[in-house]
Design an enzyme around this catalytic site. Structure first.
Site: not given
Ligand code: PLP
Length: 397
Positions: A132, A219, A248
């Site tokens: 994702f 990532d 995040k």
């Protein structure tokens, strides 16, 4: 169970029938005054929990001084935060943005221009099953989940998909393809179900990227920023990537993203190649600087490793080997409990019982709490979560 859509916001989220009001540490309260233990941290975002006594005054100070000014000017805290990220990662230069998908868009653009600069007209980036990377058109094209892509075609071309942790599959898929420019993956897949990339695979990919002059792009949007007990999860394998998107937890709740690049990628973008209005604004930069400062001072990496191990041991002891429990896995405070059936209902049931969690990839209970969690709070999480899972499994038996 989720509530009906609200009348004026787009119907993009299946929300629980709860509205949050405020928080302190590991606890949040809803608008009816009910208290919850937060083992989700706004999906791996609130590194320092809620209302942190050192972060709040720093942000208040920054809001009073300046929130935004744009990148026509130097922003001193960009340099400060970039220096910290360079120090922690062993990489050399940083581009700032505001979200995870933006960080990944920048990484994709870097990889493509890396190719074009070498004369490759149609660059190809290797991506992974169950990955994702976000919900923009390019990042959802890179994402390995058809549910997320459905309805948004035509997808962006130039991605080649392989299974995780299979070096032979990667070699076979790229054999004789001169257009490959990068390999792009998460160290621990978050949305895909807390699926760790094996350390030996990380080392093998590093070697292959060096041999073939590809960019190794990792990532770390969800698994980075101390969550696994190292600053970045790939550091457990002792390797250094060429490009690393972050977001995040970096701002402990203030929107922020970053792409950190090493020597092979740091000079690909030139003036005018990339940018954004909000990226690197003074408020986000201050949040990043203060988050890292507090993490260092309070030993939050060590805490994540220690409390994470405690949490996993508790889950293993209570649930390991139970029929219906497939695997308990993760690293530090990124933990997944995979059941052998869809268990989305547990999100709502745990919230009713006073615990915030999520279920990802349909059947994986995900815990990504603030990194300030104590062992006593981990025990509180276990005291709510374990009976919920046991009851759920008993109902399905
Ligand atoms: C690994 C990973 N990359 C990218 C993203 C996208 O980040 P954002 O939601 O900030 O765009 C996420 C979000 O869950 C993620 O887990």
């Amino acid at each position: 169970m989720t509530t009906a859509a609200s009348p004026h916001t787009m119907n993009t989220y299946g929300r629980l029938p709860v509205a949050m009001s405020h928080g302190q540490g590991l606890r949040v309260w809803d608008t009816d005054g009910k208290c919850y233990l937060d083992a989700l941290a706004g999906i791996a975002v609130n590194t320092l929990g809620h209302g942190h006594p050192k972060l709040v005054p720093a942000l208040q100070d920054q809001v009073a001084k300046m929130i935004h000014c744009c990148n026509y000017y130097h922003v001193p805290d960009q340099e400060k935060l970039a220096a910290k990220l360079v120090e922690k990662s062993g990489l050399t230069n940083v581009f700032f943005c505001s979200t995870g998908l933006e960080a990944n868009e920048a990484a994709i653009k870097l990889a493509r221009k890396f190719g074009h600069d070498k004369g490759i007209e149609s660059p190809v980036i290797v991506v992974y099953e169950k990955s994702f990377h976000g919900r923009s058109i390019a990042t959802l094209s890179a994402t390995g989940n058809e549910k997320i892509q459905k309805g948004f075609g035509p997808l962006v071309e130039g991605f080649l998909r392989v299974p995780l942790n299979d070096i032979d599959a990667l070699k076979k898929a790229t054999e004789g393809n001169p257009n490959v420019v990068a390999v792009f993956f998460e160290t621990i897949q978050g949305e895909g179900g807390i699926n760790p990339t094996r350390w030996d695979y990380l080392r093998q990919v590093r070697e292959l990227c060096d041999q073939r002059d590809w960019l190794m792009m990792i990532d770390e949007v969800q698994c980075g920023m101390g969550r696994t007990g190292k600053w970045f999860a790939h550091q457990w394998a002792g390797i250094v990537p060429d490009v690393m998107p972050l977001a995040k937890g970096l701002g402990s709740g203030v929107p922020i993203g970053a792409v950190v690049a090493g020597p092979k990628a740091a000079n690909i973008f030139q003036v005018g190649n990339h940018g954004g209005t909000f990226g690197g604004n003074p408020l986000a930069m201050r949040a990043g600087v203060e988050t890292i400062r507090i993490m260092e001072k309070d030993g939050l990496l060590e805490n994540a490793a220690k409390v994470g191990a405690h949490l996993r041991a508790g889950l293993e002891k209570a649930l390991g080997g139970l029929p219906g429990v497939k695997e308990i896995r993760g690293q530090g405070l990124m933990v997944g409990v995979e059941l052998n059936m869809p268990c989305g209902v547990l999100t709502n049931r745990c919230a009713e019982a006073g615990l915030l969690i999520s279920v990802t990839a349909d059947s994986v209970v995900r815990l990504v709490p603030p990194l300030i969690m104590t062992e006593a709070e981990a025990n509180e999480v276990l005291a709510i979560l374990v009976p919920q899972i046991q009851t759920f499994l008993a109902e399905q038996a």
